[in-house]
Design an enzyme around this catalytic site. Structure first.
Site, PDB file in Angstrom:
ATOM      1  N   SER A  72       0.784  -1.240   0.000  1.00  0.00           N
ATOM      2  CA  SER A  72       0.000   0.000   0.000  1.00  0.00           C
ATOM      3  C   SER A  72       0.815   1.290   0.000  1.00  0.00           C
ATOM      4  CB  SER A  72      -0.918   0.004   1.233  1.00  0.00           C
ATOM      5  OG  SER A  72      -0.138   0.125   2.411  1.00  0.00           O
TER       6      SER A  72
ATOM      7  N   THR B  84      -8.299   2.559  -4.477  1.00  0.00           N
ATOM      8  CA  THR B  84      -7.809   3.874  -4.080  1.00  0.00           C
ATOM      9  C   THR B  84      -8.161   4.934  -5.117  1.00  0.00           C
ATOM     10  OG1 THR B  84      -5.753   5.112  -3.786  1.00  0.00           O
ATOM     11  CG2 THR B  84      -5.595   3.164  -5.149  1.00  0.00           C
ATOM     12  N   ASP B  85      -8.198   6.181  -4.671  1.00  0.00           N
ATOM     13  CA  ASP B  85      -8.415   7.286  -5.619  1.00  0.00           C
ATOM     14  C   ASP B  85      -7.168   7.547  -6.468  1.00  0.00           C
ATOM     15  OD1 ASP B  85      -6.790   8.422  -3.670  1.00  0.00           O
ATOM     16  OD2 ASP B  85      -8.098  10.132  -3.261  1.00  0.00           O
ATOM     17  N   GLU B  86      -6.029   6.958  -6.064  1.00  0.00           N
ATOM     18  CA  GLU B  86      -4.782   7.237  -6.806  1.00  0.00           C
ATOM     19  C   GLU B  86      -4.832   6.691  -8.238  1.00  0.00           C
ATOM     20  OE1 GLU B  86      -1.090   6.804  -4.793  1.00  0.00           O
ATOM     21  OE2 GLU B  86      -1.886   7.601  -2.928  1.00  0.00           O
TER      22      GLU B  86
ATOM     23  N   SER C 171      -0.503  -0.583 -10.207  1.00  0.00           N
ATOM     24  CA  SER C 171      -0.857  -1.957  -9.807  1.00  0.00           C
ATOM     25  C   SER C 171      -2.297  -2.016  -9.302  1.00  0.00           C
ATOM     26  CB  SER C 171       0.124  -2.497  -8.759  1.00  0.00           C
ATOM     27  OG  SER C 171      -0.039  -1.846  -7.515  1.00  0.00           O
ATOM     28  N   LYS C 172      -2.737  -0.975  -8.591  1.00  0.00           N
ATOM     29  CA  LYS C 172      -4.127  -0.957  -8.111  1.00  0.00           C
ATOM     30  C   LYS C 172      -5.089  -0.787  -9.296  1.00  0.00           C
ATOM     31  CE  LYS C 172      -5.530  -1.092  -4.411  1.00  0.00           C
ATOM     32  NZ  LYS C 172      -5.902  -2.207  -3.489  1.00  0.00           N
TER      33      LYS C 172
ATOM     34  N   TYR D  50       2.601   1.927  -7.543  1.00  0.00           N
ATOM     35  CA  TYR D  50       1.494   1.506  -6.657  1.00  0.00           C
ATOM     36  C   TYR D  50       0.154   1.707  -7.341  1.00  0.00           C
ATOM     37  CZ  TYR D  50      -2.176   2.109  -3.130  1.00  0.00           C
ATOM     38  OH  TYR D  50      -3.363   2.040  -2.436  1.00  0.00           O
TER      39      TYR D  50
HETATM   40  P1  NAD Z   1      -1.634  -1.858   4.929  1.00  0.00           P
HETATM   41  O1  NAD Z   1      -0.351  -1.838   4.193  1.00  0.00           O
HETATM   42  O2  NAD Z   1      -1.724  -1.217   6.269  1.00  0.00           O
HETATM   43  O3  NAD Z   1      -2.131  -3.358   5.111  1.00  0.00           O
HETATM   44  C1  NAD Z   1      -2.066  -4.306   4.076  1.00  0.00           C
HETATM   45  C2  NAD Z   1      -2.340  -5.672   4.669  1.00  0.00           C
HETATM   46  O4  NAD Z   1      -2.284  -6.643   3.608  1.00  0.00           O
HETATM   47  C3  NAD Z   1      -1.295  -6.103   5.719  1.00  0.00           C
HETATM   48  O5  NAD Z   1      -1.936  -6.687   6.817  1.00  0.00           O
HETATM   49  C4  NAD Z   1      -0.444  -7.129   4.980  1.00  0.00           C
HETATM   50  O6  NAD Z   1       0.135  -8.091   5.820  1.00  0.00           O
HETATM   51  C5  NAD Z   1      -1.460  -7.732   4.023  1.00  0.00           C
HETATM   52  N1  NAD Z   1      -0.817  -8.303   2.825  1.00  0.00           N
HETATM   53  C6  NAD Z   1       0.081  -7.698   2.011  1.00  0.00           C
HETATM   54  N2  NAD Z   1       0.486  -8.540   1.055  1.00  0.00           N
HETATM   55  C7  NAD Z   1      -0.210  -9.702   1.241  1.00  0.00           C
HETATM   56  C8  NAD Z   1      -0.229 -10.944   0.576  1.00  0.00           C
HETATM   57  N3  NAD Z   1       0.558 -11.174  -0.494  1.00  0.00           N
HETATM   58  N4  NAD Z   1      -1.044 -11.926   1.033  1.00  0.00           N
HETATM   59  C9  NAD Z   1      -1.828 -11.697   2.115  1.00  0.00           C
HETATM   60  N5  NAD Z   1      -1.840 -10.537   2.805  1.00  0.00           N
HETATM   61  C10 NAD Z   1      -1.040  -9.545   2.370  1.00  0.00           C
HETATM   62  O7  NAD Z   1      -2.710  -1.230   3.922  1.00  0.00           O
HETATM   63  P2  NAD Z   1      -3.961  -0.299   4.219  1.00  0.00           P
HETATM   64  O8  NAD Z   1      -3.511   1.108   4.248  1.00  0.00           O
HETATM   65  O9  NAD Z   1      -4.727  -0.869   5.349  1.00  0.00           O
HETATM   66  O10 NAD Z   1      -4.762  -0.502   2.852  1.00  0.00           O
HETATM   67  C11 NAD Z   1      -5.678  -1.582   2.714  1.00  0.00           C
HETATM   68  C12 NAD Z   1      -6.299  -1.520   1.332  1.00  0.00           C
HETATM   69  O11 NAD Z   1      -6.967  -0.270   1.150  1.00  0.00           O
HETATM   70  C13 NAD Z   1      -5.275  -1.598   0.187  1.00  0.00           C
HETATM   71  O12 NAD Z   1      -5.853  -2.358  -0.842  1.00  0.00           O
HETATM   72  C14 NAD Z   1      -5.089  -0.157  -0.246  1.00  0.00           C
HETATM   73  O13 NAD Z   1      -4.751  -0.091  -1.609  1.00  0.00           O
HETATM   74  C15 NAD Z   1      -6.478   0.406   0.005  1.00  0.00           C
HETATM   75  N6  NAD Z   1      -6.535   1.844   0.306  1.00  0.00           N
HETATM   76  C16 NAD Z   1      -5.757   2.388   1.291  1.00  0.00           C
HETATM   77  C17 NAD Z   1      -5.894   3.744   1.606  1.00  0.00           C
HETATM   78  C18 NAD Z   1      -5.063   4.387   2.698  1.00  0.00           C
HETATM   79  O14 NAD Z   1      -5.137   5.614   2.862  1.00  0.00           O
HETATM   80  N7  NAD Z   1      -4.304   3.657   3.469  1.00  0.00           N
HETATM   81  C19 NAD Z   1      -6.810   4.532   0.910  1.00  0.00           C
HETATM   82  C20 NAD Z   1      -7.571   3.934  -0.101  1.00  0.00           C
HETATM   83  C21 NAD Z   1      -7.443   2.591  -0.380  1.00  0.00           C
HETATM   84  O1  DAU Z   2      -5.150   8.375  -1.725  1.00  0.00           O
HETATM   85  C1  DAU Z   2      -5.215   7.096  -1.170  1.00  0.00           C
HETATM   86  C2  DAU Z   2      -3.821   6.594  -0.893  1.00  0.00           C
HETATM   87  O2  DAU Z   2      -3.341   7.329   0.235  1.00  0.00           O
HETATM   88  C3  DAU Z   2      -3.754   5.098  -0.624  1.00  0.00           C
HETATM   89  O3  DAU Z   2      -4.159   4.398  -1.758  1.00  0.00           O
HETATM   90  C4  DAU Z   2      -2.343   4.680  -0.226  1.00  0.00           C
HETATM   91  O4  DAU Z   2      -2.329   3.316   0.128  1.00  0.00           O
HETATM   92  C5  DAU Z   2      -1.907   5.509   0.968  1.00  0.00           C
HETATM   93  O5  DAU Z   2      -0.570   5.195   1.294  1.00  0.00           O
HETATM   94  C6  DAU Z   2      -2.041   7.000   0.673  1.00  0.00           C
HETATM   95  O6  DAU Z   2      -1.073   7.403  -0.322  1.00  0.00           O
HETATM   96  P1  DAU Z   2      -0.231   8.770  -0.197  1.00  0.00           P
HETATM   97  O7  DAU Z   2       0.996   8.623  -0.987  1.00  0.00           O
HETATM   98  O8  DAU Z   2      -1.101   9.953  -0.470  1.00  0.00           O
HETATM   99  O9  DAU Z   2       0.061   8.747   1.390  1.00  0.00           O
HETATM  100  P2  DAU Z   2       1.392   9.089   2.228  1.00  0.00           P
HETATM  101  O10 DAU Z   2       0.998   9.100   3.666  1.00  0.00           O
HETATM  102  O11 DAU Z   2       2.545   8.274   1.818  1.00  0.00           O
HETATM  103  O12 DAU Z   2       1.689  10.590   1.796  1.00  0.00           O
HETATM  104  C7  DAU Z   2       0.732  11.626   1.993  1.00  0.00           C
HETATM  105  C8  DAU Z   2       1.303  12.892   1.400  1.00  0.00           C
HETATM  106  O13 DAU Z   2       2.425  13.301   2.208  1.00  0.00           O
HETATM  107  C9  DAU Z   2       1.861  12.712   0.006  1.00  0.00           C
HETATM  108  O14 DAU Z   2       1.626  13.902  -0.740  1.00  0.00           O
HETATM  109  C10 DAU Z   2       3.360  12.528   0.211  1.00  0.00           C
HETATM  110  C11 DAU Z   2       3.638  13.355   1.448  1.00  0.00           C
HETATM  111  N1  DAU Z   2       4.726  12.863   2.322  1.00  0.00           N
HETATM  112  C12 DAU Z   2       4.693  11.553   2.706  1.00  0.00           C
HETATM  113  C13 DAU Z   2       5.681  11.038   3.508  1.00  0.00           C
HETATM  114  C14 DAU Z   2       5.663   9.581   3.930  1.00  0.00           C
HETATM  115  C15 DAU Z   2       5.710  13.711   2.757  1.00  0.00           C
HETATM  116  O15 DAU Z   2       5.727  14.920   2.434  1.00  0.00           O
HETATM  117  N2  DAU Z   2       6.684  13.202   3.576  1.00  0.00           N
HETATM  118  C16 DAU Z   2       6.727  11.895   3.950  1.00  0.00           C
HETATM  119  O16 DAU Z   2       7.669  11.497   4.679  1.00  0.00           O
END
Ligand code: NAD
Ligand code: DAU
Length: 350
Positions: A90, A134-136, A161-162, A158
């Site tokens: 992620s 994700t919105d990405e 792949s999504k 990332y």
């Molecule tokens: P995360 O990285 O915190 O958790 C991912 C989980 O998936 C972990 O528990 C990991 O062990 C498991 N995993 C990874 N690879 C695996 C594999 N090969 N087999 C089985 N389990 C596996 O991620 P998150 O932030 O909780 O995101 C969860 C989902 O939501 C993802 O699909 C991500 O794309 C989506 N998403 C995340 C955000 C965000 O802001 N974090 C926003 C929108 C969508």
């Molecule tokens: O929009 C949804 C996505 O949000 C999810 O699909 C992803 O799984 C999740 O990781 C998140 O992606 P971002 O890249 O937006 O999140 P991140 O927390 O990594 O970064 C948020 C913003 O902050 C981004 O513009 C990059 C910036 N950043 C991030 C880190 C880690 C910094 O400026 N410094 C940093 O050290």
């Protein structure tokens, strides 16, 4: 033995969002059996679920979604009624240094789950494959909002792949009639988030008086949503969404990164008894992320109008609750930042 009404498979349930989804389902639906499949990567942590791990309607399966025969066996031994698929790599920065891990889990892993559902559900009614995305996938916005019809334009490994996994899910719906639903959500924040992501990384660094790395000028905009609101949206879509549809989920809560960090500094100065402005001095501008998307913003009106979901937490209340959680859960934080995290941090920032 309890005769459960439904068997639901949640993948990635030991991660950040997945653990909130599993907790919500286990507590709200005692008549469902919730199976949590996760292979416990660096981001998966069973401590995230310690409060519900002994629940009668919960079970954990350690498996890798890339392992097609393990997934096939799991489906052969269980009659799942639905899948909520969250397992993924992620983190965007990790996808820049190791794209193959994202191709394996996010694309091949998703297709393995689709194949298992297609093969084992053939001829059955009432099944649902719900893919969390994700919105990405929509790329970077100049103005306006992402809607469900915005063309895909992923910019990072990332998001590519999504996007690919989203297309496979839709293709299995179109080609094989697999009952699928998708949702695309904006940036989540809240408890149990791995401190590689901006908000928990800054909370940890402010606490330890370490520098706060801001990519570029800190002008990039993200639409922040409290993770518990995302979990409620997932519950709503899983139960009330229309098969074949996709739903956008967002917080209507756009912030420039620098403002988020300054706001966190303010909250934490007050909670840690520091003088006003002390933590802001830790802000350090560092090299920008390659291909850094400038702005994301979601129009979630379809979900609000059709399924009556809207975010409940204000950013102020959600962020304060998040900071409190990290300050109160030092042991959790120390566990996740020991070992590999130190290596990752050095490679990424030093
Ligand atoms: P995360 O990285 O915190 O958790 C991912 C989980 O998936 C972990 O528990 C990991 O062990 C498991 N995993 C990874 N690879 C695996 C594999 N090969 N087999 C089985 N389990 C596996 O991620 P998150 O932030 O909780 O995101 C969860 C989902 O939501 C993802 O699909 C991500 O794309 C989506 N998403 C995340 C955000 C965000 O802001 N974090 C926003 C929108 C969508
Ligand atoms: O929009 C949804 C996505 O949000 C999810 O699909 C992803 O799984 C999740 O990781 C998140 O992606 P971002 O890249 O937006 O999140 P991140 O927390 O990594 O970064 C948020 C913003 O902050 C981004 O513009 C990059 C910036 N950043 C991030 C880190 C880690 C910094 O400026 N410094 C940093 O050290």
């Amino acid at each position: 033995m309890i005769d459960f009404e439904k068997d639901i498979l949640v993948t990635g349930g030991a991660g950040f969002i997945g653990s909130h989804v599993v907790r919500l389902l286990v507590k709200k639906y005692p008549h469902y059996k919730i199976h949590n499949l996760d292979n416990l990567t660096y981001a998966g942590n069973l401590e995230n679920l310690s409060d519900i791990e002994d629940s009668e309607n919960y079970t954990f399966v350690k498996a890798d979604i890339v392992d097609d025969s393990a997934i096939d066996k799991l489906f052969a031994h269980n009659e799942f009624d639905g899948i909520i698929h969250l397992a993924a790599e992620s983190h965007v920065d990790r996808s820049i240094s190791d794209p193959m891990a994202f191709i394996r889990t996010n694309i091949i892993g998703t297709v393995n789950l689709l194949n298992a559902a297609k093969d084992h559900w053939a001829g059955s009614e009432g099944k649902l494959f719900y893919h969390i995305s994700t919105d990405e996938v929509f790329g970077s916005l100049e103005d306006g909002f992402f809607t469900e019809t915005t063309p895909y334009d992923p910019q990072s490994p990332y998001s590519a792949s999504k996007a690919s996994s989203d297309h496979f899910v839709k293709a299995y719906g179109n080609t094989y009639g697999l009952p699928v639903i998708l949702s695309n959500c904006s940036n989540n924040y809240g408890s149990h988030q791995f401190p590689e992501k901006l908000i928990p990384l800054c909370i940890n660094n402010i606490k330890k008086k370490k520098s706060l790395p801001v990519y570029g000028k800190g002008e990039n905009v993200r639409d922040w949503l409290f993770v518990e609101d995302h979990a409620k949206a997932i519950d709503t879509i899983f139960h009330k969404g229309n098969v074949g549809e996709t739903y956008n989920i967002g917080g209507l809560n756009e912030w420039q990164n620098l403002d988020v960090i300054k706001y966190l500094c303010k909250i934490m100065d007050s909670k840690l008894g520091r003088i006003v402005g002390e933590s802001e001095k830790l802000i350090t501008f560092v090299k920008d992320r390659a291909g850094h998307d400038l702005r994301y913003a979601i129009d979630a009106s379809k979900l609000t109008n059709e399924l009556s979901w809207k975010p409940e937490a204000t950013f102020e209340a959600g962020l304060e609750q998040t900071v409190d959680w990290y300050l109160e859960n030092e042991i959790w934080l120390e566990h996740v930042i020991s070992g590999d995290y130190q290596h990752y941090y050095q490679q990424q920032y030093e």
